[in-house]
Design an enzyme around this catalytic site. Structure first.
Site, short mmCIF file in Angstrom:
data_model
loop_
_atom_site.label_atom_id
_atom_site.label_comp_id
_atom_site.label_asym_id
_atom_site.label_seq_id
_atom_site.Cartn_x
_atom_site.Cartn_y
_atom_site.Cartn_z
N GLY A 25 0.48 -1.34 -0.03
CA GLY A 25 0.23 0.07 -0.51
C GLY A 25 0.73 1.40 0.33
CD GLN A 26 -0.02 7.57 0.49
OE1 GLN A 26 -1.24 7.46 1.31
NE2 GLN A 26 -0.10 8.86 0.15
CG LEU A 27 2.54 3.35 6.15
CD1 LEU A 27 3.55 4.17 6.22
CD2 LEU A 27 1.76 3.36 7.55
CG ASP A 57 -7.33 -12.49 3.52
OD1 ASP A 57 -6.93 -11.90 4.23
OD2 ASP A 57 -8.44 -12.90 2.77
CE1 TYR A 75 -9.06 3.78 7.39
CE2 TYR A 75 -9.40 6.34 8.05
CZ TYR A 75 -8.68 5.03 7.91
OH TYR A 75 -7.76 5.16 8.01
P1 NAD Z 1 -3.07 1.36 1.18
O1 NAD Z 1 -4.87 1.30 1.02
O2 NAD Z 1 -2.87 2.11 0.48
O3 NAD Z 1 -3.04 -0.10 1.47
C1 NAD Z 1 -3.51 -1.16 1.97
C2 NAD Z 1 -2.71 -2.15 2.04
O4 NAD Z 1 -3.42 -3.50 2.37
C3 NAD Z 1 -2.55 -3.29 -0.29
O5 NAD Z 1 -1.77 -2.93 -0.30
C4 NAD Z 1 -3.89 -3.78 0.25
O6 NAD Z 1 -3.26 -4.43 -0.88
C5 NAD Z 1 -3.40 -4.14 1.43
N1 NAD Z 1 -4.61 -5.84 1.89
C6 NAD Z 1 -5.65 -4.95 2.18
N2 NAD Z 1 -6.81 -6.30 2.76
C7 NAD Z 1 -5.37 -7.19 3.01
C8 NAD Z 1 -5.83 -8.21 3.82
N3 NAD Z 1 -6.53 -9.07 4.15
N4 NAD Z 1 -4.75 -9.10 4.02
C9 NAD Z 1 -3.03 -8.70 3.91
N5 NAD Z 1 -3.09 -7.11 2.77
C10 NAD Z 1 -3.93 -6.54 2.95
O7 NAD Z 1 -3.75 2.61 2.25
P2 NAD Z 1 -2.63 2.94 3.38
O8 NAD Z 1 -3.11 4.86 2.56
O9 NAD Z 1 -0.84 2.71 2.89
O10 NAD Z 1 -2.86 3.00 5.23
C11 NAD Z 1 -2.15 2.21 5.43
C12 NAD Z 1 -2.54 2.10 7.16
O11 NAD Z 1 -2.58 3.50 7.50
C13 NAD Z 1 -3.90 1.95 7.35
O12 NAD Z 1 -4.08 1.47 8.36
C14 NAD Z 1 -4.56 3.08 7.26
O13 NAD Z 1 -5.76 3.00 7.79
C15 NAD Z 1 -3.91 3.80 7.85
N6 NAD Z 1 -3.18 5.22 8.16
C16 NAD Z 1 -3.51 5.83 6.63
C17 NAD Z 1 -4.27 7.30 6.31
C18 NAD Z 1 -3.10 8.38 4.70
O14 NAD Z 1 -3.29 9.10 4.44
N7 NAD Z 1 -2.30 6.61 3.82
C19 NAD Z 1 -3.73 8.34 6.84
C20 NAD Z 1 -4.42 7.47 8.51
C21 NAD Z 1 -4.16 6.23 8.95
#
Ligand code: NAD
Length: 329
Positions: free
Chosen positions: A23-25, A65, A155
């Protein structure tokens, strides 16, 4: 207040598991962890393979998963991680479209990780929360660490419940689980995953592509935001702080900057005067309106010396410089 010792971070003596690494982070955090530790000790896991395999090529990758408890247990047995970073979640805008699944993924995924961490005595767990834990009744400016929450998105409800679970596992089992309430995260290396602050990443891509940008929020919607290098620094600083410094076992408020779409547009126009933005608010406006405009992160600053490095001007300059770089063949 206990001051964390300064100086270089000690290496982690064992494996690290990152769940949601594509994911992004996750992409950036995995890279940062592999820079800090032996790259092969940082195991990236996700329900899907990375879109660009080169992005996670430096170490092991496992399909996982997080809802598949036996598979997660098998990975924990195989790698015996000393830290688990559990990032997998459905984000704010996507979660509103599929509330039942969002609740399942965001809650059951976290509980699977917490239970296995207790069972296999994983020394540390990291799980991100969000400013989405706050709601329309929360004081909007300088939102305190402890205040009225009342989130009104699926969320936000799942993140608030998750925070309480983390605190409960710490209290009942002594699990060293740590958490940050991230604001909107902005980076140039990876694309956002369905949040309400995604516009603040997309706008830079459109500017560099010399395309007009249509923003899904009103021009004056001020929200807390953070540049990815600060988010990575905060995450690693929190995880390396001595346990006795961590007084908040729900999740820490975390802040760097707050801005509105018209302010980020103006900061881009400082370097690209011809860049043009139009505004067409959609369903994400209501989510943004329920969130704080700015965050008081005094507890993080006191407990583990949190200090951001990027403001809007510095972030814009850095984002544009990196996005203008030619893509390697
Ligand atoms: P994202 O959606 O870009 O990435 C999430 C990743 O989780 C994806 O690669 C997805 O394939 C994977 N995923 C989804 N379902 C899954 C499963 N069942 N098993 C394993 N992997 C799975 O999200 P992000 O922006 O990288 O956010 C990461 C965390 O940071 C999240 O918990 C999010 O709530 C939190 N967060 C992000 C932001 C932001 O601005 N990006 C802000 C606040 C909090």
């Amino acid at each position: 207040m206990t001051t964390p010792p300064s100086g270089p971070t000690p290496p982690t003596p064992g494996n690290v598991l990152v769940i949601g690494a594509c994911g992004q982070l996750g992409l950036e955090l995995t890279a940062a962890l592999r820079q800090r530790y032996a790259p092969e000790s940082v195991v990236a896991a996700d329900v899907r393979p990375p879109q660009n395999p080169a992005a996670l090529a430096g170490g092991p990758f496992e399909l996982l998963d997080v809802l598949d408890q036996p598979r997660l247990e098998a990975l924990v047995r195989q790698y015996r991680p000393v830290q688990i970073y559990h990032l997998a979640a459905l984000l704010s805008a996507t979660a509103e479209k599929d509330p039942g699944f969002a609740w399942k993924l965001n809650m059951d995924g976290l509980l699977n990780v917490l239970n296995l961490a207790v069972q296999y005595q994983v020394p540390q767990v990291y799980w991100p929360s969000s400013i989405a834990v706050f709601g329309p009744d929360t004081p909007r400016e300088h939102t305190p660490q402890t205040t009225i929450m009342n989130p009104n998105t699926v969320y936000g409800i799942s993140k608030l419940a998750g925070e309480q679970w983390c605190e409960w596992y710490h209290r009942h089992y002594g699990l060293d689980v740590r958490s940050l309430r991230y604001p909107g995260l902005i980076g140039y290396k990876s694309l956002p995953g369905g949040g309400t602050t995604d516009y603040a990443v997309d706008i830079y891509h459109q500017a560099v592509a010399a395309v007009d940008f249509e923003c899904f929020l009103r021009p004056d919607t001020r929200l807390p935001m953070m540049y990815m290098p600060d988010a990575l620094k905060a995450t690693l600083d929190l995880m390396h702080a001595p346990a006795e410094c961590i007084r908040v076992r729900t999740s820490y408020n975390l802040a760097a900057m707050s801005f509105s779409p018209e302010e980020i547009a103006a900061s881009i126009q400082q370097e690209m005067p011809d860049f043009h933005v139009t505004y067409k608010p959609d369903g994400r406006q209501a989510i943004a309106d329920s969130w704080p405009a700015s965050i008081d992160d005094a507890a993080a600053r006191q407990d583990w010396s949190w200090q951001p490095e990027y403001d809007l001007a510095r972030m814009t300059h850095d984002m544009l410089a990196h996005l203008r770089e030619p893509v390697a063949a």
